[in-house]
Design an enzyme around this catalytic site. Sequence first.
Site, PDB file in Angstrom:
ATOM      1  N   GLU A  77       0.870  -1.165   0.000  1.00 28.39           N
ATOM      2  CA  GLU A  77       0.000   0.000   0.000  1.00 28.39           C
ATOM      3  C   GLU A  77       0.917   1.227   0.000  1.00 28.39           C
ATOM      4  OE1 GLU A  77      -2.735   0.493   3.304  1.00 28.39           O
ATOM      5  OE2 GLU A  77      -3.452   2.381   2.466  1.00 28.39           O
TER       6      GLU A  77
ATOM      7  N   ARG B   3       5.905 -13.231   9.512  1.00 23.28           N
ATOM      8  CA  ARG B   3       6.505 -11.912   9.313  1.00 23.28           C
ATOM      9  C   ARG B   3       7.959 -11.946   9.754  1.00 23.28           C
ATOM     10  NH1 ARG B   3       2.835  -7.507   9.279  1.00 23.28           N
ATOM     11  NH2 ARG B   3       4.398  -6.003   9.929  1.00 23.28           N
TER      12      ARG B   3
ATOM     13  N   LYS C  90       4.852   0.141   9.251  1.00 26.83           N
ATOM     14  CA  LYS C  90       4.848   1.459   8.614  1.00 26.83           C
ATOM     15  C   LYS C  90       4.272   2.530   9.522  1.00 26.83           C
ATOM     16  CE  LYS C  90       3.168  -0.029   4.635  1.00 26.83           C
ATOM     17  NZ  LYS C  90       2.656  -0.066   3.268  1.00 26.83           N
TER      18      LYS C  90
HETATM   19  P1  ATP Z   1       1.250  -1.790   8.140  1.00 24.41           P
HETATM   20  O1  ATP Z   1       2.588  -1.924   8.811  1.00 24.41           O
HETATM   21  O2  ATP Z   1       0.884  -0.373   7.895  1.00 24.41           O
HETATM   22  O3  ATP Z   1       0.201  -2.676   8.692  1.00 24.41           O
HETATM   23  P2  ATP Z   1       2.124  -3.489   6.026  1.00 24.41           P
HETATM   24  O4  ATP Z   1       3.529  -3.466   6.495  1.00 24.41           O
HETATM   25  O5  ATP Z   1       1.306  -4.716   6.129  1.00 24.41           O
HETATM   26  O6  ATP Z   1       1.369  -2.287   6.666  1.00 24.41           O
HETATM   27  P3  ATP Z   1       1.646  -3.475   3.159  1.00 24.41           P
HETATM   28  O7  ATP Z   1       1.985  -2.420   2.197  1.00 24.41           O
HETATM   29  O8  ATP Z   1       0.238  -3.883   3.286  1.00 24.41           O
HETATM   30  O9  ATP Z   1       2.168  -2.945   4.541  1.00 24.41           O
HETATM   31  O10 ATP Z   1       2.565  -4.731   2.948  1.00 24.41           O
HETATM   32  C1  ATP Z   1       2.801  -5.330   1.708  1.00 24.41           C
HETATM   33  C2  ATP Z   1       3.124  -6.776   1.915  1.00 24.41           C
HETATM   34  O11 ATP Z   1       4.254  -6.904   2.772  1.00 24.41           O
HETATM   35  C3  ATP Z   1       1.999  -7.544   2.555  1.00 24.41           C
HETATM   36  O12 ATP Z   1       1.740  -8.690   1.767  1.00 24.41           O
HETATM   37  C4  ATP Z   1       2.506  -7.918   3.916  1.00 24.41           C
HETATM   38  O13 ATP Z   1       2.080  -9.218   4.239  1.00 24.41           O
HETATM   39  C5  ATP Z   1       4.009  -7.888   3.747  1.00 24.41           C
HETATM   40  N1  ATP Z   1       4.714  -7.530   4.975  1.00 24.41           N
HETATM   41  C6  ATP Z   1       4.595  -6.404   5.700  1.00 24.41           C
HETATM   42  N2  ATP Z   1       5.393  -6.421   6.780  1.00 24.41           N
HETATM   43  C7  ATP Z   1       6.072  -7.582   6.743  1.00 24.41           C
HETATM   44  C8  ATP Z   1       7.064  -8.209   7.594  1.00 24.41           C
HETATM   45  N3  ATP Z   1       7.527  -7.618   8.701  1.00 24.41           N
HETATM   46  N4  ATP Z   1       7.525  -9.426   7.236  1.00 24.41           N
HETATM   47  C9  ATP Z   1       7.077 -10.022   6.128  1.00 24.41           C
HETATM   48  N5  ATP Z   1       6.157  -9.509   5.297  1.00 24.41           N
HETATM   49  C10 ATP Z   1       5.645  -8.311   5.600  1.00 24.41           C
END
Ligand code: ATP
Length: 586
Positions: free
Chosen positions: A43, A277, A287
């Site tokens: 996003e 994650r 984020k």
């Molecule tokens: P927020 O932190 O604002 O909740 P987000 O980090 O999930 O947002 P997105 O832009 O929705 O942000 O993430 C894009 C992709 O990255 C998603 O498929 C999410 O599953 C993955 N992602 C985000 N953070 C991690 C992480 N720490 N480890 C692995 N994958 C991640």
Amino acid sequence: MEKTKDGTGLTEHTGSTDFISEFIKEDLTSGRFSWVHTRFPPEPNGWLHIGHCKAFFVDFSMAERFGGTCNLRFDDTNPEKEDISYVEAIKRDVKWMGYDWEDREYYASDYYDYLYDLAVKIIKKGHAYVDDLSEDAMSEYRGTAVADKHNITETPPGKNSPWRDRSVEENLDLFARMRAGEFADGAKTLRAKIDMTDPNLLLRDPVMYRIRRETHYRTGNTWCIYPMYDFQHPLSDAKEGITHSLCSMEYEIHRPLYEWFIREAEVFPSRQIEFARLNMTRTVLSKRWLLKLVQEQHVSGWDDPRMPTIAGLRRRGYTPEAIRDFISQVGIAKTDSMVDIAFLEYCLRQDLNRRSPRVMVALRPLKLIIENWEADRVEALEAVNNPEDPAAGTRTLYFSRDLWIERDDFAEVPPPKYFRLFPGNSVRLRYGYIVTCTGFDKDPVTGEIIAVRGTYDRETKGGNAQDNRTVKSTIHWVSAAQGVPIEVRVYDYLFSAERPVPAGGAFLDNLNHHSLEVIPTAYAEPCLAQALPGDRFQFERLGYFVRDPDSAVEGKARTKPVFNKTLGLRDTWAKIAQKSAQEGKK
Ligand code: ATP
Ligand code: MG
């Protein structure tokens, strides 16, 4: 590379735990899919961090392994927080990491008409309705998990909305009027008609569309209704023919909903698979929290070298190769774990050791005067650029009477086991001569040592001493006449706690307020004046450093290049891994 982390309990395990490949293989064998197509769906509401690297590493590498393709799709259905600047940052960072989506760049906001039509289709089936409940009333009707007196979490059934049984015609009419802007923000929503008693709260008639008069960075004011993530995401995957929708574990409870929308909309049956994650000590990977650090100016921006963002890591001197190596060694698992940041640093050190030219810099400079060296004499010495890489060649250094050495390399009164310079003691100056300390000068007012004095032995050049003289230390130096001033920024972890996020999320309490030290003037070999932003070096005995895009202004016109300390030379990972392995055996 050695698998020191196995058995330490600090990281996920590698190899056989690659369950995603196994699922994909099953799907290809069973005929569920005959090809592999993945996507990375950020996003655009912030810059990417190292957790996202794990996500797109998984997306791109699964596609590659099975001869498929991977899309970059911006999941941009939340106009309040999204911005084109984030889109640009995300694209730049994914590219820098070495991944290429070619022409497969998509935007969920391009699918608004398609999504609207599918919502209409679901309404026509009698499986979605327009609701007039306010947000608060809706969550009351939905019910929440409650802990009873024995502390067991229960989820009592929710209640149907009084508007749940509107006719298809009425729903179609109201939904069209929502789109046309007849109702105020929040006055109505479109909801999926699933089950208000389902133990999974997400299935209790989730909202599909909300009314929001907000300018979207791509669609402007064309729409005043916006689709919710749980409705939009599976249908966007389906539109692109995504076979495997790979995401982090928190989406596991959303999976029934993902499948429900695909079934109801009768679209391509993408399959969602979740993985753990990436979590890392000494940092936050969300984020929302990173945005807070930026907005409240705890850091200089998204690309501050202390940030775990890709841009921050790049500015800190990280290489894409080291980050990829780290991610692949951490591996893909289902269970959440905390990776020690020392392991990331270990991966980087391995890479930088191979590729970085060595140079000498006096970080906290102190003058050394060689008293028996003729005042104007300058002697050229040959220095090796990288002992790990003979192809990197050699360079010329200039030795002279006045040198800069490291303040730490002199002691007026040597502590025990101190083998560097002190009155009467000798050291070798790297690539040059053995020098014996004969004295030092103090500032008469402050008492501060302002210069060290010594004499050199002309028979000891470059370590080829004929008289077998040995010394216990070799120190680095920079010729004062040739040395160039640089500014150096030395970083520590942004958080003082190993796990900065306590229950309740008050992570700012754990900020390390001494995470940046600016050294306004260090002296470097002349070649550093030509370094370009992003050029990486090993400053001998000090660590790895990278030229920052910033230049420090000195006086009116001259500028001093700025270097960021990437990390020190000493590896703490081996020690941590060893300690944990021992603890594991107890
Ligand atoms: P927020 O932190 O604002 O909740 P987000 O980090 O999930 O947002 P997105 O832009 O929705 O942000 O993430 C894009 C992709 O990255 C998603 O498929 C999410 O599953 C993955 N992602 C985000 N953070 C991690 C992480 N720490 N480890 C692995 N994958 C991640
Ligand atoms: Mg998200």
